[in-house]
Write a protein that holds these residues in place. Structure first.
Motif, PDB file in Angstrom:
ATOM      1  N   LYS A 110       0.903  -1.299   0.028  1.00 26.65           N
ATOM      2  CA  LYS A 110      -0.027  -0.034   0.086  1.00 26.65           C
ATOM      3  C   LYS A 110       0.889   1.165  -0.085  1.00 26.65           C
ATOM      4  O   LYS A 110       1.889   1.339   0.853  1.00 26.65           O
ATOM      5  CB  LYS A 110      -0.740  -0.034   1.329  1.00 26.65           C
ATOM      6  N   PHE A 111       0.383   2.225  -0.619  1.00 25.44           N
ATOM      7  CA  PHE A 111       1.455   3.311  -0.905  1.00 25.44           C
ATOM      8  C   PHE A 111       1.042   4.264   0.092  1.00 25.44           C
ATOM      9  O   PHE A 111       0.035   4.635   0.276  1.00 25.44           O
ATOM     10  CB  PHE A 111       1.246   4.080  -2.194  1.00 25.44           C
ATOM     11  N   GLY A 133      -5.012  -7.974  -2.419  1.00 28.37           N
ATOM     12  CA  GLY A 133      -5.131  -9.180  -2.887  1.00 28.37           C
ATOM     13  C   GLY A 133      -4.972  -9.682  -4.532  1.00 28.37           C
ATOM     14  O   GLY A 133      -4.729 -10.560  -4.750  1.00 28.37           O
ATOM     15  N   MET A 134      -5.538  -8.501  -4.997  1.00 28.36           N
ATOM     16  CA  MET A 134      -5.770  -8.900  -6.356  1.00 28.36           C
ATOM     17  C   MET A 134      -4.413  -8.241  -7.403  1.00 28.36           C
ATOM     18  O   MET A 134      -4.394  -7.018  -7.576  1.00 28.36           O
ATOM     19  CB  MET A 134      -6.873  -8.090  -7.059  1.00 28.36           C
ATOM     20  N   HIS A 183      -3.128 -13.495  -9.769  1.00 29.17           N
ATOM     21  CA  HIS A 183      -4.275 -13.622  -9.030  1.00 29.17           C
ATOM     22  C   HIS A 183      -5.458 -12.983  -9.923  1.00 29.17           C
ATOM     23  O   HIS A 183      -6.518 -13.508  -9.775  1.00 29.17           O
ATOM     24  CB  HIS A 183      -4.271 -13.118  -7.783  1.00 29.17           C
ATOM     25  N   VAL A 184      -5.133 -11.801 -10.374  1.00 29.92           N
ATOM     26  CA  VAL A 184      -6.204 -11.233 -11.345  1.00 29.92           C
ATOM     27  C   VAL A 184      -6.471 -12.040 -12.630  1.00 29.92           C
ATOM     28  O   VAL A 184      -7.927 -12.232 -12.823  1.00 29.92           O
ATOM     29  CB  VAL A 184      -5.625  -9.879 -11.833  1.00 29.92           C
ATOM     30  N   ASN A 231      -4.680   6.852  -4.856  1.00 30.98           N
ATOM     31  CA  ASN A 231      -5.333   7.619  -3.491  1.00 30.98           C
ATOM     32  C   ASN A 231      -4.938   6.438  -2.248  1.00 30.98           C
ATOM     33  O   ASN A 231      -4.546   5.510  -2.485  1.00 30.98           O
ATOM     34  CB  ASN A 231      -6.647   8.048  -3.634  1.00 30.98           C
ATOM     35  N   GLU A 232      -5.782   6.803  -1.266  1.00 31.34           N
ATOM     36  CA  GLU A 232      -5.364   6.245   0.055  1.00 31.34           C
ATOM     37  C   GLU A 232      -6.071   4.628   0.026  1.00 31.34           C
ATOM     38  O   GLU A 232      -5.639   3.868   0.907  1.00 31.34           O
ATOM     39  CB  GLU A 232      -5.580   6.835   1.297  1.00 31.34           C
ATOM     40  N   ASN A 233      -6.813   4.532  -0.982  1.00 29.10           N
ATOM     41  CA  ASN A 233      -7.563   2.907  -0.957  1.00 29.10           C
ATOM     42  C   ASN A 233      -6.999   2.238  -2.133  1.00 29.10           C
ATOM     43  O   ASN A 233      -6.573   2.901  -3.366  1.00 29.10           O
ATOM     44  CB  ASN A 233      -9.066   3.179  -1.064  1.00 29.10           C
ATOM     45  N   TYR A 234      -6.733   1.208  -2.181  1.00 28.73           N
ATOM     46  CA  TYR A 234      -6.244   0.222  -3.119  1.00 28.73           C
ATOM     47  C   TYR A 234      -7.119   0.452  -4.423  1.00 28.73           C
ATOM     48  O   TYR A 234      -8.161   0.198  -4.230  1.00 28.73           O
ATOM     49  CB  TYR A 234      -6.282  -1.206  -2.997  1.00 28.73           C
ATOM     50  N   ASP A 235      -6.567   0.814  -5.546  1.00 27.21           N
ATOM     51  CA  ASP A 235      -7.120   0.816  -6.797  1.00 27.21           C
ATOM     52  C   ASP A 235      -8.327   1.469  -7.117  1.00 27.21           C
ATOM     53  O   ASP A 235      -9.073   1.132  -7.752  1.00 27.21           O
ATOM     54  CB  ASP A 235      -7.366  -0.690  -7.213  1.00 27.21           C
ATOM     55  N   GLU A 236      -8.312   2.525  -6.216  1.00 25.38           N
ATOM     56  CA  GLU A 236      -9.615   3.407  -6.352  1.00 25.38           C
ATOM     57  C   GLU A 236      -9.525   4.845  -6.936  1.00 25.38           C
ATOM     58  O   GLU A 236     -10.498   5.515  -7.003  1.00 25.38           O
ATOM     59  CB  GLU A 236     -10.320   3.485  -5.018  1.00 25.38           C
TER      60      GLU A 236
END
Ligand code: GAR
Length: 187
Positions: free
Chosen positions: A87-88, A115-116, A120-121, A141-146
């Motif tokens: 996570k960044f 996990g994606m 796995h993807v 941003n602060e959420n994975y892939d959002e």
């Protein structure tokens, strides 16, 4: 000359492709590669390509300002996550607002989140009998892939395709588009 810093965790084929693309550019250059994995193949690639590379641990990235201080010194115009699997941290995002992008090997918002990543993807895409998949380049941003989507490209998934077949198609899309989008963002 615009300055690019890449974060990568593994093989680094995207990092290598970006480095080679910008070797021939008079407007931008990859100045540094940073990795959380001291055994990552990306470090060998950087050695071959004569690009500065450093590895760090979780404390340096998220619990202190050590990596942030490296970035304060290298002053990137763009931070590119190319297969970076941690996570960044918000403390870096705050200081480099709208300057951090990521590539994801699916058509977000599908097949994103914790996990994606990587195979796995592609395994999930094949298991769900999707007829198409693709790549997404987006702001982080602060959420994975959002974060906001910058670019997507699609490819077909055939009923006979294995996860490996899908991975090959995605790889080709990444090689073709990622440097061009990075270049465009910096211009
Ligand atoms: C790439 O396919 C990238 O899209 C993916 O990891 C691979 C890294 O390959 N990133 C993610 O899954 C992020 N969630 P590389 O190390 O050879 O560039």
């Amino acid at each position: 000359m615009k300055r690019i810093v890449i974060f990568a965790s593994g093989s680094g084929s995207n990092a290598e492709n970006l480095i080679k693309f910008f070797h021939n550019s008079d407007s931008a250059t990859v100045i540094q590669v940073l990795t959380n994995n001291p055994h990552a193949k990306v470090l060998d690639r950087c050695k071959q390509l004569k690009v500065s590379a450093l590895s760090f641990n979780r404390i340096a990235l998220s619990k202190s300002e050590d990596v942030l201080n490296i970035l304060r010194t290298s002053k990137p115009d763009l931070i590119v996550l190319a297969g970076f699997l941690w996570k960044f941290p918000e403390l870096i995002l705050k200081e480099f607002t709208n300057k951090v992008i990521n590539i994801h090997p699916a058509l977000l918002p599908n097949y994103g989140g914790k996990g994606m990543y990587g195979m796995h993807v592609h395994e999930a895409v094949v298991k769900n009998k999707e007829t198409e998949t693709g790549i997404t380049i987006h702001y982080v941003n602060e959420n994975y892939d959002e974060g906001a989507v910058i670019f997507q490209a699609k490819c077909d998934v055939l009923p006979t395709d294995s996860a490996d077949d899908v991975a090959k198609k995605i790889h080709l899309l990444e090689m073709e588009h990622f440097p061009l989008i990075v270049d465009k963002l910096l211009k």
